[in-house]
Motif scaffolding. Structure first.
Motif, short mmCIF file in Angstrom:
data_model
loop_
_atom_site.label_atom_id
_atom_site.label_comp_id
_atom_site.label_asym_id
_atom_site.label_seq_id
_atom_site.Cartn_x
_atom_site.Cartn_y
_atom_site.Cartn_z
N UNK A 1 0.85 -1.19 0.00
CA UNK A 1 0.00 0.00 0.00
C UNK A 1 0.88 1.24 0.00
N UNK A 2 0.52 2.21 -0.86
CA UNK A 2 1.20 3.51 -0.92
C UNK A 2 0.14 4.59 -0.94
N UNK A 3 0.20 5.51 -0.01
CA UNK A 3 -0.72 6.64 0.03
C UNK A 3 0.03 7.93 0.24
N UNK A 4 -0.69 9.02 0.25
CA UNK A 4 -0.10 10.34 0.48
C UNK A 4 -0.52 10.88 1.84
N UNK A 5 0.38 11.62 2.45
CA UNK A 5 0.07 12.23 3.75
C UNK A 5 -1.17 13.10 3.66
N UNK B 1 3.00 2.57 3.11
CA UNK B 1 3.84 3.75 3.04
C UNK B 1 2.98 4.99 2.81
N UNK B 2 3.15 6.02 3.65
CA UNK B 2 2.51 7.31 3.46
C UNK B 2 3.60 8.30 3.10
N UNK B 3 3.52 8.91 1.92
CA UNK B 3 4.54 9.80 1.42
C UNK B 3 4.32 11.21 1.96
#
Length: 337
Positions: free
Chosen positions: A277-281, A307-309
């Motif tokens: 999983x990859x998301x944005x802050x 992961x939250x970028x």
């Protein structure tokens, strides 16, 4: 009515990639592919196209993968059925299976962003024999629950109308968008970008609700999209939607209750395939669906990482292509051969 296509010529993107249209049981799917090796199938969200993976296709190909990005049904040069029910989740899963078979492959890793994330998740859930791993960008996996989706979305709106509720009535959102497709897209992309969300102090929420009697675009920021979206990128997206209209993409939203009924047999089911999983802050779904992320140990038992970028908004693979590519490649290379 959709506007005619812009007359300004747009350079052909990714000249080293090949465009194909393949037949699937539900019609045809347009795809763009580059490279040889294990198949990685990429599924975009709303309102996007295969082009949203323009940074990932060459990177995956260079790393030894067969990178394939599709136009989801209703988008681009893929089939656009007239019946709203033809955009149900089961139809999208069938399209992905059809693409896999049309390409002559026995299995694939599937990657999805925005609406493409639940499409990818359900594809791996329903056909784990064919889709061996799944990466979800922006929208976390949530098993089918007890509450009908339109009821849940209505509650999220509070005193206003949640955007998914606003999209439900055929023709309503189209009437807002299609008189100025390019302008609407520019505002929508900007409003969900990381820089807009961080500067507003609202954590990605400005575009989540529609004021009474208003339009979603009433909440668009004044600023243009950030540097991740060039004028040429915007021209490409606008040209696609000026030709096709937005109904195909919006019809995905109009099937949420139908999906809930169709997937009753998978109520509460975990997704057991290896996952990422990859998301944005500053990506709104990571806030609305924080409980879904906390539930990953149960719902995604084979998750490699979440992961939250920092500072990133909704368009993660376009806003932060270098980081996303590195995370995807590290994960892909860790999967069993």
């Amino acid at each position: 009515m959709p506007q005619p296509a812009r007359t300004t010529p747009v350079a052909t993107p990714l000249p080293d990639a090949a465009h194909r249209t393949v037949e699937v049981p539900g019609g045809r799917i347009h795809l763009v592919e580059q490279g040889t090796g294990p198949l990685v199938l990429m599924v975009h969200g709303f309102p996007e196209s295969w082009y949203s993976w323009r940074h990932q296709i060459p990177a995956l190909a260079a790393a030894g993968y067969r990178a394939v990005a599709i136009d989801v049904r209703g988008y681009g040069r893929s089939s656009a059925p007239r019946d709203v029910a033809d955009y149900r989740m089961l139809a999208h899963v069938a399209d992905n299976v059809g693409v896999l078979r049309a390409l002559g492959e026995e299995s694939a890793v599937i990657v999805g962003h925005d609406w493409g994330a639940p499409i990818a998740a359900n594809t791996a859930l329903l056909r784990p024999d064919l889709f061996t791993a799944v990466a979800l960008l922006s929208v976390p996996y949530t098993p089918r629950g007890d509450v009908r989706p339109t009821d849940a979305f209505a509650r999220l709106g509070g005193g206003e109308e949640f955007y998914v509720s606003y999209f439900q009535e055929p023709g309503r959102a189209e009437a807002e968008i299609e008189p100025d497709v390019r302008g609407w897209l520019a505002g929508f992309y900007a409003g969900l970008s990381g820089d807009a969300a961080s500067s507003s102090g609202e954590g990605g929420f400005p575009l989540s609700t529609v004021p009474p009697g208003g339009r979603l675009s009433d909440r668009f920021p004044d600023a243009a999209p950030a540097g991740w979206l060039t004028e040429a990128d915007l021209d490409f997206y606008a040209g696609e939607f000026e030709r096709t209209g937005l109904t195909g993409g919006l019809n995905r939203y109009r099937n949420v209750d139908r999906d809930w009924a169709d997937l009753a047999a998978w109520h509460g089911a975990p997704l057991t395939r290896p996952a990422l999983f990859i998301g944005g802050e500053h990506d709104a779904p990571t806030t609305w669906m924080a409980d879904a992320i906390k539930a990953f140990p149960v719902t995604l038992p084979a998750l490699s990482g979440a992961h939250l970028l920092d500072g990133c908004g909704h368009w993660v693979q376009q806003e932060r292509p270098t980081e996303v590519n590195a995370l995807l490649l590290d994960w892909l290379q860790s999967l069993p051969a």
